[in-house]
Design an enzyme around this catalytic site. Structure first.
Site, short mmCIF file in Angstrom:
data_model
loop_
_atom_site.label_atom_id
_atom_site.label_comp_id
_atom_site.label_asym_id
_atom_site.label_seq_id
_atom_site.Cartn_x
_atom_site.Cartn_y
_atom_site.Cartn_z
NE ARG A 180 -45.23 -38.61 29.39
CZ ARG A 180 -44.45 -39.32 30.21
NH1 ARG A 180 -43.26 -38.86 30.56
NH2 ARG A 180 -44.86 -40.47 30.69
N PRO A 196 -58.46 -38.61 34.43
CG PRO A 196 -58.96 -36.69 35.69
CD PRO A 196 -59.47 -37.54 34.53
CD GLU A 271 -44.40 -43.73 28.33
OE1 GLU A 271 -43.52 -44.08 29.14
OE2 GLU A 271 -44.16 -43.50 27.14
CB CYS A 305 -42.49 -43.97 36.51
SG CYS A 305 -42.34 -42.51 35.47
CD GLU A 402 -43.03 -48.12 40.22
OE1 GLU A 402 -44.19 -48.54 40.18
OE2 GLU A 402 -42.65 -47.10 39.62
CB SER A 462 -38.59 -35.81 32.67
OG SER A 462 -38.75 -36.97 33.44
CD GLU A 479 -46.92 -40.63 26.97
OE1 GLU A 479 -46.47 -40.30 28.07
OE2 GLU A 479 -48.13 -40.78 26.74
P1 NAP Z 1 -52.54 -46.97 38.64
O1 NAP Z 1 -53.17 -47.50 39.86
O2 NAP Z 1 -52.16 -47.91 37.57
O3 NAP Z 1 -53.54 -45.86 38.07
C1 NAP Z 1 -53.25 -45.10 36.94
C2 NAP Z 1 -54.53 -44.64 36.30
O4 NAP Z 1 -55.26 -45.79 35.85
C3 NAP Z 1 -55.47 -43.88 37.22
O5 NAP Z 1 -56.16 -42.90 36.48
C4 NAP Z 1 -56.42 -44.97 37.67
O6 NAP Z 1 -57.67 -44.51 38.08
C5 NAP Z 1 -56.58 -45.76 36.40
N1 NAP Z 1 -57.02 -47.13 36.61
C6 NAP Z 1 -56.78 -47.97 37.65
N2 NAP Z 1 -57.36 -49.16 37.42
C7 NAP Z 1 -57.96 -49.08 36.21
C8 NAP Z 1 -58.73 -49.99 35.42
N3 NAP Z 1 -58.99 -51.23 35.82
N4 NAP Z 1 -59.21 -49.56 34.23
C9 NAP Z 1 -58.97 -48.32 33.80
N5 NAP Z 1 -58.25 -47.41 34.50
C10 NAP Z 1 -57.76 -47.80 35.69
O7 NAP Z 1 -51.21 -46.16 38.96
P2 NAP Z 1 -51.02 -44.98 40.00
O8 NAP Z 1 -50.89 -45.56 41.35
O9 NAP Z 1 -52.06 -43.93 39.80
O10 NAP Z 1 -49.66 -44.37 39.48
C11 NAP Z 1 -48.42 -44.83 39.87
C12 NAP Z 1 -47.85 -45.77 38.82
O11 NAP Z 1 -47.73 -45.07 37.58
C13 NAP Z 1 -46.46 -46.23 39.16
O12 NAP Z 1 -46.31 -47.58 38.87
C14 NAP Z 1 -45.58 -45.37 38.25
O13 NAP Z 1 -44.33 -45.95 37.98
C15 NAP Z 1 -46.43 -45.27 37.04
N6 NAP Z 1 -46.04 -44.12 36.23
C16 NAP Z 1 -45.41 -44.35 35.05
C17 NAP Z 1 -44.98 -43.28 34.29
C18 NAP Z 1 -44.28 -43.51 32.98
O14 NAP Z 1 -44.18 -42.57 32.21
N7 NAP Z 1 -43.77 -44.69 32.70
C19 NAP Z 1 -45.21 -41.97 34.72
C20 NAP Z 1 -45.86 -41.77 35.93
C21 NAP Z 1 -46.28 -42.87 36.67
P3 NAP Z 1 -58.11 -44.51 39.62
O15 NAP Z 1 -57.55 -43.29 40.20
O16 NAP Z 1 -59.56 -44.53 39.63
O17 NAP Z 1 -57.48 -45.72 40.24
#
Ligand code: NAP
Length: 499
Positions: A180, A196, A271, A305, A402, A462, A479
């Site tokens: 995306r 990733p 997002e 999400c 969530e 989606s 997106e």
């Molecule tokens: P996350 O903890 O925010 O992590 C997302 C990404 O960011 C991962 O690659 C993570 O790497 C990285 N990351 C974390 N802390 C960071 C920092 N300080 N600096 C740079 N990168 C950092 O979220 P998640 O738990 O993986 O995903 C779930 C969340 O994503 C939910 O809130 C969901 O709603 C949201 N989401 C939103 C959408 C949308 O389109 N709106 C789609 C899918 C998911 P690491 O793995 O190393 O932590």
């Protein structure tokens, strides 16, 4: 499913799983080369259905991140000069390869993320569709030519690639959240560094291999897998060498990244998290609404999400709705996603299982009734039994957080005004769902809901050809759709003197 059965399944699939895992590159992709992380560091990729290690991949350091961004910067000027058709052809070839390899890619995704094979195939199809969509968009980038209102001068409006991009993706849709972003970036002529989530690096690494085979020039897409995401990405964001950050993940991390981006005024696409209301009015088709709730809740085990987080059902049908949804969810087979017939895989990790357990305990403590499920499963892996709760108090934590798990939380309501106010009473605004057969109400409520998307009598929104994104703290930008590519283009105005 007993752990003994799960173990037997692993043995059955053993040969193929090992082959699929072996075939994935495990290094960083920098400047078109697969290379080890600094010092040979690696991170473990776990199977969420067992908690055991699947394999190890490179654990990129901050210096590796800088090398990846330097490669993207070096490739930018030449890539911007490629023809739209050339970029479209690369995306089309990658689309075809994703389909040719869908069985192996789906198995790989199931192993690292847990979702059932059928859902993993659905995600690969969805992911590939972004490449097909943006292959077409690449050839439609257009500008304008205009006479100045006072006459004389002419305006030439050109669209140019933003420049090197930083892309960060979450673990819940390990392939689709990548395509995306990469689809429009490549279509627009932007190079990138993509990172990733550490839980699910394998799908992205497999995608990197596919992009190389599809003919992507060296350095255009660079992949950095890393355990210390903040330490690796912050210097890149602050370097001034990248021109854009596109992030999909939690609102909490999104806010940190927005602050970092302010330093060099990077363009951002965010997002972020959701807290979707799912509203069922008394005039809805009940069967359709239950099917919609099942789709909106159980896609990806609730780890989406877009998942229906707060299910508001009119008080006259709430009990019947809860009973029917309970029957459906209670009958969904839970197990390792590789097994035939399984519809609910494990949650991503121990922390996710603990959080869902806490939220259910909190809601039940505040008076919710458990229709089905209600607890994590014993044994290895991070399984949670599909759960339906009725009478969930608006004060319950799951009303504001969530759930990110297979838990449907039903709260009854009495009036349209009351339910719209409750639905909007959240800082989030990604998607809302409305089930009603009254046309006027459908439009009135859809317009009143504060969200970037509305599912009207449907539980899945989606679609690569539609603009996906949220308002309020759910994000910035869109997106997909015909505006998705705009996020990766700058508009340049050239004033031309004629006389
Ligand atoms: P996350 O903890 O925010 O992590 C997302 C990404 O960011 C991962 O690659 C993570 O790497 C990285 N990351 C974390 N802390 C960071 C920092 N300080 N600096 C740079 N990168 C950092 O979220 P998640 O738990 O993986 O995903 C779930 C969340 O994503 C939910 O809130 C969901 O709603 C949201 N989401 C939103 C959408 C949308 O389109 N709106 C789609 C899918 C998911 P690491 O793995 O190393 O932590």
């Amino acid at each position: 499913m007993s752990s003994q059965t799960a173990q037997q399944a692993q043995q059955r699939n053993g040969g193929r799983e090992a082959a699929v895992l072996d075939a994935v590159p495990k290094q960083l992709l920098i400047g078109g080369q697969w290379i080890d992380a600094e010092g040979g560091a690696t991170l473990e990729v776990l199977d969420p259905s067992t908690g055991r290690v699947l394999c190890e991949v490179a654990d990129g350091s901050p210096a590796d991140g800088v090398a990846a961004l330097d490669a993207a910067v070096a490739a930018q000027a030449d890539f911007a000069k490629t023809s739209p058709r050339e970029r479209a052809d690369i995306l089309t070839r990658a689309f075809e390869l994703l389909h040719e390899r869908i069985d192996d890619l789906a198995l790989l995704m199931t192993l690292e993320m847990g979702k059932p094979i059928a859902e993993a195939k659905g995600e690969i199809t969805y992911a590939a569709e972004f490449f097909r969509h943006f292959a077409s968009e690449a050839t439609r980038i257009s500008g304008g030519y205009q006479t100045a209102p006072a006459g004389g001068a002419r305006f030439l409006i050109a669209r140019q690639p933003v420049g090197p991009c930083l892309l960060i993706t979450p673990w819940n849709f390990p392939m689709a959240m990548g395509t995306r972003k990469l689809g429009p970036a490549i279509a627009a002529g932007c190079t990138s560094v993509i990172k990733p989530a550490h839980q699910t690096p394998l799908s992205m690494l497999a995608l990197g291999q596919i992009l190389i085979e599809a003919g992507l020039p060296e350095g255009v897409v660079n992949i950095v897998t890393a355990e210390r995401s903040g330490a690796v990405m912050e210097p890149l964001i602050r370097s001034g060498k990248a021109r854009k950050l596109s992030f999909t993940g939690s609102t909490k991390v999104g806010k940190i990244l927005l602050e970092q981006c302010a330093d060099k005024v990077l363009r951002t696409s965010m997002e972020l998290g959701g807290n979707a209301p799912f509203i069922v009015f008394e005039d809805a088709d009940l069967e359709e609404a239950v099917a919609g709730a099942l789709a909106a809740k159980m896609r990806n085990m609730g780890e989406a999400c877009t998942a229906a987080n707060r299910i508001y059902v009119h008080e006259s049908i709430a009990e019947e709705f809860g009973r029917r949804l309970g029957e459906e969810m209670g009958g969904m087979p839970v197990g390792r996603g590789t097994e035939e017939g399984v519809r609910v895989g494990p949650l991503i990790d121990q922390a996710a299982q603990d959080k869902v357990t806490e939220l259910v305990t909190d809601a039940v403590g505040l008076g919710a009734t458990v229709v089905t499920g209600g607890s994590a499963q014993e044994g290895e892996g991070y399984f949670f039994t599909p759960t339906v709760l009725t009478g969930v108090s608006p004060q319950a934590r799951m009303g504001t957080e969530e759930i990110f798990g297979p838990v449907a939380a039903i709260t009854p309501f009495s009036t349209e005004e009351e339910v719209v106010a409750a639905a909007n009473d959240t800082p989030f605004g990604l998607v809302s769902y409305v089930f009603t057969n009254d046309l006027r109400r459908a439009l009135r409520v859809s317009e009143a809901l504060e969200s970037g998307m509305v599912g009207l009598n449907q539980g899945v929104v989606s679609n690569p050809a539609a603009p996906f994104g949220g308002v309020k703290e759910s994000g910035l930008g869109r997106e997909g759709g015909d505006t998705g590519i705009d996020e990766f283009l700058e508009t340049k105005y050239i004033g031309i003197a004629l006389a």
